[in-house]
Write an enzyme that holds these catalytic residues in place. Sequence first.
Site, short mmCIF file in Angstrom:
data_model
loop_
_atom_site.label_atom_id
_atom_site.label_comp_id
_atom_site.label_asym_id
_atom_site.label_seq_id
_atom_site.Cartn_x
_atom_site.Cartn_y
_atom_site.Cartn_z
N ARG A 1 42.82 26.93 44.00
CA ARG A 1 43.21 27.16 45.39
C ARG A 1 44.18 26.07 45.84
O ARG A 1 43.88 24.88 45.71
CB ARG A 1 41.95 27.16 46.26
CG ARG A 1 42.14 27.81 47.59
CD ARG A 1 40.82 27.95 48.30
NE ARG A 1 40.27 26.67 48.75
CZ ARG A 1 39.47 26.54 49.79
NH1 ARG A 1 39.12 27.60 50.49
NH2 ARG A 1 38.99 25.37 50.12
N THR B 1 48.01 25.86 51.51
CA THR B 1 48.09 27.28 51.92
C THR B 1 46.73 27.97 51.79
O THR B 1 46.53 29.04 52.38
CB THR B 1 49.08 28.05 51.03
OG1 THR B 1 48.57 28.06 49.68
CG2 THR B 1 50.45 27.40 51.05
N ASP C 1 33.02 20.54 47.17
CA ASP C 1 33.85 21.18 46.15
C ASP C 1 32.99 21.42 44.90
O ASP C 1 32.63 20.47 44.19
CB ASP C 1 35.05 20.29 45.82
CG ASP C 1 36.02 20.99 44.88
OD1 ASP C 1 35.59 21.44 43.80
OD2 ASP C 1 37.21 21.09 45.22
N ASP D 1 34.37 20.06 41.46
CA ASP D 1 34.28 18.60 41.36
C ASP D 1 32.84 18.15 41.18
O ASP D 1 32.55 17.23 40.40
CB ASP D 1 34.87 17.95 42.61
CG ASP D 1 36.39 18.00 42.62
OD1 ASP D 1 36.99 18.22 41.56
OD2 ASP D 1 36.98 17.84 43.71
C1 PRP Z 1 36.92 26.89 44.47
C2 PRP Z 1 35.82 27.87 44.14
C3 PRP Z 1 36.52 29.19 44.28
C4 PRP Z 1 37.47 28.93 45.42
C5 PRP Z 1 36.88 29.53 46.66
O1 PRP Z 1 37.75 26.68 43.38
O2 PRP Z 1 35.24 27.67 42.88
O3 PRP Z 1 37.20 29.61 43.11
O4 PRP Z 1 37.59 27.52 45.56
O5 PRP Z 1 37.77 29.44 47.71
P1 PRP Z 1 38.41 30.73 48.39
O6 PRP Z 1 37.32 31.73 48.59
O7 PRP Z 1 38.95 30.20 49.70
O8 PRP Z 1 39.52 31.24 47.50
P2 PRP Z 1 38.96 25.65 43.40
O9 PRP Z 1 40.22 26.33 43.77
O10 PRP Z 1 38.57 24.44 44.20
O11 PRP Z 1 39.11 25.29 41.86
P3 PRP Z 1 38.11 24.47 40.89
O12 PRP Z 1 36.93 25.35 40.64
O13 PRP Z 1 38.95 24.26 39.69
O14 PRP Z 1 37.73 23.19 41.59
N1 URA Z 2 35.74 25.76 47.32
C1 URA Z 2 34.68 24.93 47.16
O1 URA Z 2 34.42 24.44 46.05
N2 URA Z 2 33.95 24.64 48.25
C2 URA Z 2 34.21 25.15 49.46
O2 URA Z 2 33.48 24.85 50.42
C3 URA Z 2 35.31 26.01 49.61
C4 URA Z 2 36.05 26.31 48.50
#
Ligand code: PRP
Ligand code: URA
Length: 212
Positions: free
Chosen positions: A107, A111, A203, A206
């Site tokens: 994400r 944006t 997150d 993370d």
């Molecule tokens: C997080 C989570 C989802 C997304 C959710 O991933 O695991 O994939 O955000 O957010 P949304 O519903 O607003 O799209 P992230 O993009 O942080 O990637 P990561 O798992 O690599 O940390």
């Molecule tokens: N992605 C995450 O990992 N946590 C949130 O709260 C939103 C998006």
Amino acid sequence: METTNGNFFLIDHPLIKRDVTILRDLRTGPEIFRAALHRISNILAVEISRDFNITETTVETPLERTRGYKLEQEVVLVPVLRAGLGMVSGFLEIIPDAKAGHIGLQRDELTLLPVEYYYKTPRNIAGSIVILLDPMLATGGSSSAAIQYLKDKGAKNLVFACLVASPEGVQRLFNDHPEVKIYGAAMDRELNNKGYILPGLGDAGDRTFGTL
Ligand code: PRP
Ligand code: URA
């Protein structure tokens, strides 16, 4: 299991409530976080698979032939990288013959739109039960894009397993993919102005992999 909102099914279970509390706790480190996510995924897998169709077969016991059952369709697990990876082992423990695909989405922090970086799915997802795995349903941008990709690949029997959902994300998926059932362990209050779920757990990627 109780339904709270259109296509969202809350898996209501005391052990899930206990483990979601562990995940929310800011003091929980990656090792305990991964273990709790694994246990919740076990329960989600059991609950979601209640809806699977089975067909009759026969089996030879040491004494005689009798009736048995097998799943009508293969199961394909599709974690969204990275955080969805934390749910795979818990699902595989319950459905060990499942295949797995992977979808890489990150994400964009400004944006909030998903940026694609990897796709790999097994053949014949059209004839399989496809379970999309991602712990967080925030704006719904990532899961909606992942579902669209799987539909374009032919998936017809598709469900989404998450951990924590926001009302905004559930509404978004209902608008974009009303036929896709969402199963979750918690429905939270709202998103903040950075697209994080409140109260949430931070997150998920993370916290799973210790990259805070
Ligand atoms: C997080 C989570 C989802 C997304 C959710 O991933 O695991 O994939 O955000 O957010 P949304 O519903 O607003 O799209 P992230 O993009 O942080 O990637 P990561 O798992 O690599 O940390
Ligand atoms: N992605 C995450 O990992 N946590 C949130 O709260 C939103 C998006």
